[in-house]
Design a protein around this motif. Structure first.
Motif: not given
Length: 1024
Positions: A498-506
C-alpha cells in the motif's frame, strides 16, 4: 631414497600387514607437477633425518599418496612436512588407531596442565586429526559420517580439555570455588553447548564451531564473582581455541548464536537464556536449538537447560506463524541465487548434458548457500523436523542424513526425495571438503576459472571438470526442485504494497531507478531493501516500525542519493538497522530530526570505518545524538561532560559489574562524539586527544577505587601500603586517538616491616603483600578489559613494565627503582619519558607519599646515568630505530607512525634528548611540550624545536584522520583505495586541495624529519 638390497620385500610385507587399515586405493592424480617436485624435495630429507623407513616413500601406494597431496593441497603437504614421524605412524597404524590415540591423548590431559602445554597439545592434535580425516576422505577409507564425526570429536575433546583447565586455573587462583578441583566440571555452573554442525557431529574440514556458553552462578559460593569469572573464562576459551601460534590453531569459534548476541556478554546466565527463549525466541533460533548439544563443562546442567526450553523448540501444534517464518527463511536462501542467469530448478536437460555449459554455470557457485546447495538440503530436513517434530519425537535427529531417514520412515517425505537429497548431500560435502583442504580456508565457493575447476575435479577423482559437472549439476538440480516443491511461497499481500514504494515488488529495481538511484546499483539496492519487507530484521518486527520506515523511505533515499556512493550508504544503514534491538526508537528519532539523517548519511558516505563502528557499537548512537544536540553550541564546553558523568556514576556506589556495564555506553558515546567532531572539523587533533585521554583517566580512577573497595572487603588492607597507576605511550602523553590502547604500569609500596594484609574481619582472609597487590592489579585490569558484545572498555598493554611481559603485573616501587638504576635498557627509559601518574589507592596518608615517591623515583630513573653517556643514548636510539625499520617496516608511505621520517622518529628525538638532558626541567610526557622545554634548556635550537613541534602535530593529525576514515590499517594508495567522498574529506581535514598536494607535503615533511633525526640522534644504517 631407494631401499637397500633385501629391504623392499620386507617393507612390502610390513605394508601388507597393515592393508586392513590402508587398503590399496587409486589416489587422485596431482594437478601441479612443480608443486609435487618441490614437496618431495622438502619431504625426503626430513623423512631421512627423522630416521624413518627409507623404503616407504618409494612404495607405489605411498608414492601415489605423496604425489596426490603435494600436487593438490599445500595445507596437507605442510602438515606432513611439519611432522614426518606422525605421518609415518599414520601410515603404519591406519586412520582409526591413529585418530583414536590422538584424541585419547587430549582426553588424558590433566586439568592442572600448564597453559602452554595445553595449547601445544590441542594444536598438535588438530594437525594430526586434520591429516587423518583428509587422507581417509580422499582415499575413501572412511564414509562421510566417520570423517565429520571424527572432526567433531576433536572439537569436543579439545573444548573439554580447555574448559577443565580454565575452571581449575580459576579455582587455583582463588577466583572460583569448585566442588571437586580434581573434577573441575563436576557440579560446576558452567556449560558449553555445541550448535550447528558441531552439535550435529557434522563438522566439515575447515569449519568453525558454533557455541552457546551458559552458566548458573548460584551453584558457587560467591555468585557475583562467579558470574564475572565465567564471562572472562569464555573469552579465554575462545582465545585458546582460535589463536594462531607456531603450531597453528584449533578451531575458529563463533558465539553469535547465543541469545541476543548484540546485547549479552559472551556467556549468558541460564535464567536469562530460558527467559529469552520463552519470550523472544524466533523460528531460526528454534531451528538452531534442534542441533544443540552439551559438549564441555557441566553436561548435566546443559541437558537440564535443553529440557527447560524443550517446549520452545518442539511445539506440539503447527501454527501459521511457523509457516510464515518458514517461507521467510526460504526467501532468505533464495537471495543467494546469482542474478542474470537461469535458475537451477528450471535448467533444461540440454545444459545438464553439455559439460562446457554445466561447468560455466558452476564456476564460482557457492555449494553451501547457492541453489541446490548444502544449506537447502539441510533446510528441507530441519524445517520438516520443526513442523512435525513436536508431535513425533522420533524425528528429532540432529544429523541431516539421520533426519532424512526418519522423515522417510515416518511418511513425511517420499523415499525417492530423501534418497536424492542424501546422495546430493554426500557429494556436496565431499566437494566442500576438497575446496577447503587446499589451503584450510573456510570457503564454499567453487573455482572461478576453468583451469582451477579442472584441478578441483581431478582432486575429486574425476577425469576432467566436464565430467565433474555432468555428475554434480543434475544432483543439485534435483535437490533444488525438491526444495522448491516442499517450500514454494504462495503469493500474499503485505502492508508495504500500500506504500508508494513496495519493498516486496518484483519491479523494485525499476522503481528505484525512476526515483533517481544509480542504474548500476538498483538491483543490489533492491536486494537490501527486500530484507525490510518482512520480519527478518529484529528492529522491524512491529507494524509501528514498518510504518515509520515507510514514512522515512523518501527522505532516506533522497539523502543517500545526494551522496557520492548511495549504495554504500544504504548498506551501512541496513547494517545499523539490523543491529538494533528495536527499530521504533531509532526510526522515530530520524522522523523527528531530518538533519540527523543527513549527518548519518554523511558519515556513511565518507568514513566506512566509522559507519562500521556505529553499526557494531549500538551504544555509540548516544554520542551521535549528543553531537546533534550540540551542533549549535560551543564545542569547547562539552569535553568536561563525559568525565563528570563517569564520576557521577561512581558516586552512586554501584557494584563493580554494574559500574562497568554503565561505563560502557558512556565511553563509547564519547569516543564516537569525538571522532565525528574531529572529522567535521569542530575540534582539532590536540583537543580530541586531550578529551579522549581525560575520559580514560576518569574511567581508570573510578574503576580502581571500586575494585579496591571490593578487594579490601575480601582481603583487608596493607598497613601503610598503596598502589599507583601510571600511563605511558599515547595515554601518558595525552595524545590518545581512536583505537588507542592503554599502556599502563602498576607499582605498589609498603613499609618494609609489613609482610601481610590485615583482614577486614576476624574470619577474613590475609594475603602476603605481593599477592595482595598482584590480585588487586589483575582485578583492575580485568575490569578495564572485560568484554561484552561490543568489546572491552579499553584494550590494555602492560609490556612496558619492568621485565616486560615476563614480569609481574604490579611491581614494588623499590624494584622499579633498582631495575632502572641498574638493569633497564635505553628503550625502556625512553618509554618512561612519557610516563604520567594517573591515580592511586591506599590509606589516606599513604596516597600523597606514594605519589611523591613515584615521581621522585621516576626523576631518578630518567636522570643521566654514568653507564649511559649521551653518545651511547643516541647510538642506542638510532640502533633501535634501525631494528624497528627492519623488523616492522611500514606497510606503505601512509603508515605515518613507522615510515621513514614519520611520527616514530619525531617521538624518538624527543625521548632520547630528554634522557640526554638528564634533568626534569627538560622533560614533559607531552611531545610538543618536551620540545619547548628542550629548546629552553638549549639541548636543541629553537628552530629545530619548532620544526619538530609542527611535524608532531601534523603527523598525529594525519594519522588520526586516516584511522577514522580507514580503520587501523592505513591505505597503500589513498587515490586508488579510498572512495571519492572519503578522499575529499581526507584532503579537507588536512587543508589541502588534493591528494597529490597532500602526498607531496607528506614526502617533504618526512625528508625534513629524517635529516633532523640523523643530525640530532644518528644514522639509522646498520653500522650506527
Amino acid at each position: 631414497m631407494r631401499p637397500k638390497d633385501g629391504e623392499t620385500s620386507a617393507h612390502t610385507a610390513r605394508l601388507r600387514r597393515h592393508q586392513p587399515h590402508w587398503p590399496q586405493a587409486r589416489w587422485p592424480s596431482p594437478t601441479d607437477a612443480t608443486a609435487v617436485r618441490n614437496f618431495l624435495d622438502d619431504f625426503l630429507p626430513r623423512w631421512q633425518e627423522a630416521g624413518l623407513d627409507p623404503a616407504l616413500p618409494d612404495h607405489p601406494d605411498v608414492a601415489a599418496l605423496l604425489a596426490c597431496v603435494g600436487g593438490n593441497s599445500p595445507y596437507l603437504a605442510d602438515l606432513i612436512l611439519r611432522a614426518p614421524t606422525d605421518f609415518a605412524t599414520l601410515l603404519r597404524e591406519g586412520p582409526d588407531a591413529f585418530a583414536e590415540a590422538t584424541l585419547a591423548a587430549v582426553e588424558a590431559l590433566p586439568p592442572t596442565v600448564d597453559r602452554d602445554s595445553l595449547c601445544a597439545a590441542m594444536r598438535h592434535a588438530k594437525s594430526r586429526v586434520a591429516l587423518t580425516c583428509a587422507l581417509a576422505d580422499i582415499g575413501r577409507f572412511w564414509p562421510l559420517e566417520t570423517v565429520t564425526q571424527t572432526l567433531s570429536r576433536l572439537a569436543e575433546v579439545t573444548l573439554d580439555a580447555a574448559v577443565r583447565h580454565l575452571l581449575r586455573a580459576a579455582h587455583d587462583a582463588g577466583r572460583l570455588s569448585l566442588r571437586d578441583p580434581g573434577r573441575p566440571t563436576w557440579k560446576s555452573g558452567y556449560v558449553v553447548l555445541a550448535m550447528g554442525k558441531l552439535g550435529a557431529r557434522e563438522l566439515n574440514f575447515s569449519s568453525d564451531i558454533d557455541l552457546v556458553v551458559l552458566f548458573d552462578a548460584e551453584l558457587h559460593d560467591d555468585p557475583d564473582t562467579a558470574r564475572q569469572m565465567f564471562i572472562r573464562l569464555t573469552g579465554d576459551l575462545v582465545r585458546l581455541m582460535e589463536t594462531h601460534d607456531a603450531n597453528g590453531y584449533v578451531f575458529r569459534t563463533d558465539l553469535r548464536l547465543r541469545p541476543d548476541p548484540s546485547a549479552t556478554p559472551l556467556a549468558v546466565s541460564l535464567p536469562a537464556a530460558i527467559a529469552y527463549y520463552e519470550s523472544l525466541g524466533q523460528t531460526w533460533e528454534r531451528a538452531a536449538m534442534t542441533k544443540a548439544r552439551p559438549v564441555a563443562g557441566n553436561l548435566t546442567l546443559g541437558r537440564e537447560f535443553l529440557r527447560a526450553i524443550h517446549p520452545f523448540i518442539w511445539r506440539r501444534h503447527l501454527d501459521f506463524a511457523l509457516i510464515d517464518d518458514i517461507h521467510a527463511m526460504k526467501a532468505k536462501i533464495d537471495r543467494h541465487r546469482k542474478p542474470g542467469r537461469t535458475g537451477l530448478a528450471a535448467m533444461p536437460d540440454t545444459t545438464l548434458l553439455d559439460p562446457d555449459a554445466g561447468m560455466e554455470w558452476l564456476l564460482g557457485h557457492n555449494v553451501k548457500l547457492g541453489e541446490g546447495g548444502i544449506r537447502e538440503i539441510e533446510f528441507v530436513a530441519q524445517a520438516m523436523q520443526l513442523v512435525w517434530g513436536g508431535r513425533t519425537p522420533s524425528l528429532r535427529d540432529r544429523t541431516t542424513l539421520g533426519a532424512l531417514r526418519t522423515l522417510t520412515r515416518s511418511g513425511h517425505m517420499p523415499r525417492e526425495d530423501a534418497q536424492v537429497l542424501a546422495r546430493a548431500y554426500r557429494l556436496l560435502r565431499e566437494v566442500e571438503h576438497r575446496v577447503q583442504m587446499r589451503a584450510d580456508q573456510q570457503t564454499h565457493d567453487l573455482p572461478t576459472t576453468v583451469e582451477r575447476f579442472d584441478a578441483l575435479a581431478i582432486f575429486l577423482g574425476y577425469a576432467s571438470g566436464g565430467d565433474f559437472a555432468l555428475d554434480l549439476l543434475p544432483q543439485m538440480r534435483a535437490a533444488r526442485r525438491i526444495f522448491e516443491h516442499h517450500f514454494s511461497s504462495p503469493t500474499r499481500a503485505t502492508a508495504a504494497e500500500e506504500a508508494d514504494l513496495d519493498l516486496g515488488a518484483d519491479d523494485l529495481p525499476a522503481r528505484l531507478g525512476e526515483l533517481g538511484f544509480p542504474d548500476t546499483d538498483c538491483v543490489a539496492a533492491a536486494s537490501i531493501m527486500e530484507h525490510w519487507a518482512g520480519n527478518s530484521r529484529r528492529a522491524l518486527r512491529s507494524e509501528r516500525a514498518h510504518a515509520l520506515l515507510r514514512g522515512l523511505l523518501p527522505a532516506l533515499l533522497k539523502s543517500f542519493m545526494a551522496r557520492r556512493d548511495p549504495l554504500a550508504c544504504l548498506r551501512h544503514f541496513d547494517t545499523l538497522l539490523s543491529r538494533q534491538r528495536a527499530g521504533v526508537q531509532l526510526l522515530s528519532l530520524l522522523e523527528r530530526n531530518p538533519s540527523l539523517l543527513e549527518r548519518i548519511a554523511a558519515i556513511f558516505d565518507a568514513s566506512p570505518f566509522l559507519a562500521s563502528h556505529l553499526a557494531d557499537t549500538p551504544s555509540a548512537l548516544e554520542g551521535l545524538l549528543e553531537v546533534q544536540e550540540e551542533e549549535d553550541e560551543d564545542i569547547s564546553s562539552a569535553p568536561a561532560l563525559a568525565p563528570r558523568q563517569v564520576q557521577l556514576l561512581a558516586d552512586e556506589k554501584p557494584d563493580l559489574e554494574t559500574l562497568v556495564m554503565r561505563l560502557r555506553p558512556v565511553v563509547r558515546a564519547e569516543e564516537f562524539r569525538l571522532s565525528v567532531a574531529r572529522l567535521e572539523g569542530r575540534v582539532d587533533e590536540d583537543t580530541a586527544a586531550h578529551d579522549r585521554t581525560a575520559m580514560a583517566d576518569a574511567v581508570m580512577s573510578v574503576l580502581l577505587d571500586c575494585v579496591f573497595e571490593t578487594h579490601r572487603t575480601r582481603y583487608g588492607h596493607v598497613k601503610g601500603g598503596g598502589m599507583a597507576v601510571a600511563a605511558l605511550g599515547k595515554a601518558g602523553s595525552r595524545e590518545m586517538m581512536a583505537g588507542s590502547d592503554l599502556d599502563l604500569m602498576l607499582v605498589f609500596d609498603h613499609p618494609e616491616d609489613v609482610m601481610q594484609s590485615t583482614p577486614a574481619q576476624e574470619s577474613g582472609k590475609s594475603l602476603s603483600v605481593s599477592q595482595y597487590y598482584l590480585r588487586l592489579s589483575h582485578a583492575f585490569i580485568a575490569a578495564l578489559t572485560a568484554p561484552d558484545a561490543e568489546g572491552p572498555l579499553y584494550p590494555v598493554d602492560m609490556r612496558l613494565r619492568p621485565s616486560g611481559a615476563a614480569g609481574p603485573v604490579a611491581v614494588p616501587l623499590s624494584a622499579f627503582r633498582r631495575y632502572h638504576a641498574e638493569d633497564s635498557w635505553t628503550w625502556e627509559r625512553m618509554a618512561l619519558t612519557r610516563a604520567r601518574f594517573i591515580t592511586q589507592v591506599g590509606e589516606r596518608g599513604t596516597r600523597t607519599r606514594l605519589k611523591k615517591t613515584w615521581l621522585t623515583d621516576l626523576d631518578a630513573a630518567l636522570a643521566l646515568r654514568s653507564d649511559s653517556p649521551p653518545e651511547k643514548l643516541r647510538a642506542d636510539a638510532a640502533a633501535m630505530r634501525h631494528r624497528l625499520a627492519r623488523d616492522l617496516p611500514p606497510s606503505s608511505p601512509w603508515d605515518i607512525k613507522r615510515r621513514e621520517g614519520g611520527l616514530m622518529e619525531v617521538e624518538f628525538i624527543a625521548q632520547t634528548l630528554q634522557l640526554v638532558a638528564g634533568t626534569a626541567k627538560a622533560r614533559s610526557p607531552v611531545t610538543a611540550q618536551a620540545f619547548h622545554l628542550l629548546a629552553r634548556e638549549k639541548v636543541i635550537s629553537r628552530d629545530d624545536a619548532q620544526v619538530l613541534i609542527t611535524a608532531d602535530e601534523y603527523w598525529r593529525s594525519l594519522q588520526s584522520v586516516l584511522r577514522l576514515l580507514c580503520g587501523p590499517t592505513p591505505p597503500t594508495d589513498p587515490a586508488q583505495d579510498l572512495p571519492p567522498a572519503t578522499l575529499d574529506l581526507l584532503c579537507r581535514s588536512m587543508n589541502v586541495s588534493g591528494i597529490d598536494v597532500l602526498a607531496t607535503d607528506v614526502t617533504q615533511l618526512a625528508e625534513t624529519v629524517r635529516v633532523l633525526f640523523v643530525r640530532l640522534i644518528g644514522s639509522v644504517e646498520p653500522d650506527s
